[in-house]
Design an enzyme around this catalytic site. Structure first.
Site, PDB file in Angstrom:
ATOM      1  N   GLU A   8       2.622  -6.298   7.068  1.00 44.28           N
ATOM      2  CA  GLU A   8       1.857  -5.130   7.464  1.00 44.28           C
ATOM      3  C   GLU A   8       2.141  -5.113   9.174  1.00 44.28           C
ATOM      4  OE1 GLU A   8       0.675  -7.067   5.205  1.00 44.28           O
ATOM      5  OE2 GLU A   8      -0.529  -6.003   3.873  1.00 44.28           O
ATOM      6  N   GLY A  59      -0.160  -5.274   0.415  1.00 48.93           N
ATOM      7  CA  GLY A  59      -1.245  -5.048  -0.810  1.00 48.93           C
ATOM      8  C   GLY A  59      -1.073  -5.676  -1.897  1.00 48.93           C
ATOM      9  N   GLU A  85      -1.503  -9.244  -1.501  1.00 48.63           N
ATOM     10  CA  GLU A  85      -3.148  -9.492  -1.456  1.00 48.63           C
ATOM     11  C   GLU A  85      -3.733  -9.307  -2.883  1.00 48.63           C
ATOM     12  OE1 GLU A  85      -3.192  -6.683   1.773  1.00 48.63           O
ATOM     13  OE2 GLU A  85      -4.448  -7.958   2.880  1.00 48.63           O
ATOM     14  N   ALA A 139       0.876  -1.224  -0.112  1.00 48.35           N
ATOM     15  CA  ALA A 139      -0.092   0.129   0.100  1.00 48.35           C
ATOM     16  C   ALA A 139       0.879   1.243  -0.037  1.00 48.35           C
ATOM     17  CB  ALA A 139      -0.972   0.013   1.363  1.00 48.35           C
TER      18      ALA A 139
END
Ligand code: NAI
Length: 634
Positions: A136, A111, A114, A65
């Site tokens: 994270e 991310g 993901e 992210a």
């Protein structure tokens, strides 16, 4: 579109390429995600035969992210919206009717992973830079965009929790072995392999029956085990995120939106804010190596003792050719043995271990000096011995070679007096144990050549350590701040508080090791010498003097404040901790940091925090000593 390109191939396959504008690495900012949503809209109207997602960056697939956007999460609503954005988008990707494939080359983190997990297939390219992980937790948050749902389904809950709770990443081969990647191919065949796999209709490998049970009816067993493991390393009041990850997986199948209160608590926690700060500090340290073109290939280390031996091994592990000099081969042999153990642990592959070992060359005559790009002196802490060595070294150095000392306590200004070009000596100060400690202080003496200092930073970065530029003053930053802290801890022992209680007070504060155990680890003789130099003339603590007189020097002698005969400190139970003890012990440390910033030993408070966190392990969730004090004063 600004950040994505969309290519339709004649065979009906669509390839979308993420190439974030103005950045060298891809990250999933709000804008990047919104554009990806638009791509899915387009493809809904005209479904392709298959979709390949890949990166247009040299650096890798997707780094995660956009961490810059985390700093703006000041309200609970914004936090929930951020989670919803990725969760919904990736669910949408996972539900499209056509086959999808993530072609993963280079880093694929957070991310990014993901997103890849939401594709039907994940094809990993077997290259040294390829790594996949969900880090994270290191930022004090959780993988809320589907990672907690899909990773356990793909690799089983134990392996998935291990990755999510430690933040560690895995390479392409390992990803295939675990079932995270469907296949792992060399770069030259990746395009063809991607298209073949995409259209293969091949079902995903199902999770073994036992893993499905553990990811279903037996979740609570796994969760309890994981909680116990985490509790050994992190206290929930300091690091709530790993506990939240376990709960979200066990109770909500990884859907954080089902537990909005938990999102609020984690995302707006001081820990998450401070760990993001620590991440930025780390990036700042990495930046110090960037301004120089200096690139080292050969390193020569003199002194194969505790430090020199391990520095040489570390450089060889990181791909350099290293010559290691000492007075004779017998003195080099133990260092080679330790190096072999390090290579075996870190590299695993016998060929790679052999290559690393081939790169580490015993050199009792010092023939390597003439070819070295960096020469590091790590002999006895003695001015005369170092003078004699520097005198003999200087005429043999390559022009442009970095000449460095690893000295802890001698002044560079005194050491370089014998050099024809004194401005070329820098300090490259490693910490013990070299393989474990991420920080290296780069010491700039008065009037040192700035290019050499920059080259030294570049070298430190090249070997994957974090360079911290410091000015030449006794103890530099890290040793100088530890001295008053260890002194205060030993004074507390003099007052009758047991070593166990003192250590427990600081563990509860969030330090990785208690200060008394630290004294034992450093060595009581060294602590005594450092105290004399750094404590501003204060008397040594009684408990220290008594033990040194009895030759109880700590871990290395088998006995110090603790009994080390088993190799570990044998600790009794801690007593009840006197109120305010931790604050009392940490205050002299923070005072010293403030003074060193004021004196310009380190350039600013941020860098001081970075140095103290990465050099001493100072509780990262606090954001560092200066930040901790500032927040406390607000
Ligand atoms: P050590 O005593 O373990 O090793 C020193 C080695 O240097 C010995 O093997 C010795 O034979 C060799 N040596 C001495 N004179 C030599 C010469 N003229 N030519 C070739 N080899 C020679 O010492 P240690 O602990 O590794 O310390 C080395 C340096 O690193 C010192 O300057 C110390 O201040 C510094 N340092 C030590 C740390 C520690 O935790 N031990 C931490 C950071 C820096």
């Amino acid at each position: 579109m600004k950040h994505w390109q969309l290519n339709k191939e004649e065979n009906g396959i669509v390839v979308v390429v993420i190439d974030k504008a103005g950045e060298s690495a891809n990250s999933l900012s709000a804008e990047v995600m919104a554009e990806f949503g638009e791509i899915l809209d387009q493809l809904d109207k005209q479904p392709p035969k298959g979709l390949i997602i890949r990166s247009g960056k040299e650096a890798g697939f997707i780094a995660g992210a956009d961490i810059g956007e985390f700093s703006q999460l000041d309200t609970a609503d914004k936090g929930r919206a951020l989670v919803a954005r990725g969760w919904n988008l990736f669910n949408r990707l996972a539900a499209v009717p056509y086959p999808t494939l993530a072609l993963v080359r280079g880093h694929c983190l957070g991310g990014g992973l993901e997103l890849a997990l939401a594709c039907r297939y994940l094809l990993a390219v077997d290259e040294s830079g390829t790594k996949m992980g969900l880090p994270e937790v290191m930022l004090g948050i959780f993988p809320g965009w589907g990672g907690m749902l899909r990773l356990p389904r793909r690799v089983g809950p134990a392996a998935a929790l291990d990755m999510m709770l430690t933040g560690k990443s895995i390479d392409a081969k390992r990803a295939k072995k675990m079932g995270l990647a469907d296949d792992c191919v060399p770069p030259r065949v990746m395009e063809m392999a991607a298209r073949q796999l995409l259209l293969s209709g091949q079902p995903r490998r199902p999770l073994p029956f036992m893993q499905r049970l553990l990811n279903g009816p037996l979740k609570s067993v796994v969760a309890n085990g994981a909680r116990k493991q985490v509790a050994k390393k992190a206290r929930p009041e300091h690091y709530p995120a790993p506990y939240a990850i376990i709960d979200l997986w066990a109770q909500h199948d990884g859907n954080a939106l089902a537990a909005p209160d938990l999102i609020d608590r984690i995302i707006t926690s001081p820990t998450a804010r401070n760990l993001v700060r620590v991440f930025h500090l780390q990036e700042r340290l990495k930046g110090f190596g960037k301004d120089s073109d200096f690139k080292a290939r050969r390193v020569h280390v003199i002194g194969a003792g505790v430090m020199g031996g391990d520095i040489a091994a570390w450089c060889a592990l990181r791909g350099m050719t290293v010559t290691l000099q000492d007075q004779n081969l017998e003195r080099i042999a133990p260092a080679l043995k330790r190096a072999y153990a390090l290579f075996s642990k870190r590299l695993r592959d016998p060929l790679k271990i052999r290559d690393a070992f081939d790169r580490l060359i015993p050199d009792p005559n010092g023939d390597g000096v003439a070819h070295a790009d960096v020469v590091i002196e790590a002999i006895f802490e003695n001015v005369e011995a170092k003078h004699a060595l520097f005198k003999s070294l200087e005429p043999r150095l390559k022009p442009g070679a970095v000449l460095a000392t690893n000295t802890s306590s001698l002044k560079l200004e005194d050491l370089r007096t014998v050099l024809a070009k004194p401005e070329r000596l820098v300090g490259i100060h490693f910490f013990n144990p070299v393989a474990m400690m991420p920080l290296v202080e780069v010491v700039e003496a008065e009037g040192a050549d700035p290019a050499t200092v920059q080259a030294a930073c570049a070298f430190v970065k090249q070997i994957d350590k974090l360079p911290l530029p410091v000015k030449s003053q006794p103890g530099f930053l890290v040793d100088a701040v530890l001295a008053p802290y260890m002194l205060a801890a030993m004074r507390a022992v003099d007052e009758g508080i047991s070593p166990e209680t003192v250590d427990e007070a600081m563990l509860a504060f969030g330090m990785p090791m208690g200060p008394i155990e630290l004294v034992d680890t450093v060595g009581l003789d060294i602590a005594m010498a450092a105290g004399k130099q750094l404590a501003g003339g204060a008397d040594a603590p009684r408990c220290l003097i008594e033990r040194v007189e009895k030759n109880q020097l700590g871990k290395k002698s088998g006995q110090g404040f603790y009994d080390w005969s088993s190799g570990k400190a044998a600790k009794g139970a801690a007593g009840s901790i006197p109120a305010g003890l931790a604050e009392r012990l940490v205050t002299p440390l923070i005072d010293r940091v403030e003074k060193l910033v004021a004196d310009g030993v380190v350039a600013d408070p941020e860098l001081a925090d970075a140095g103290v966190i990465f050099g001493t392990g100072f509780a990262p969730f606090t954001g560092g000593p200066m930040h901790f004090r500032q927040v406390g004063e607000k």
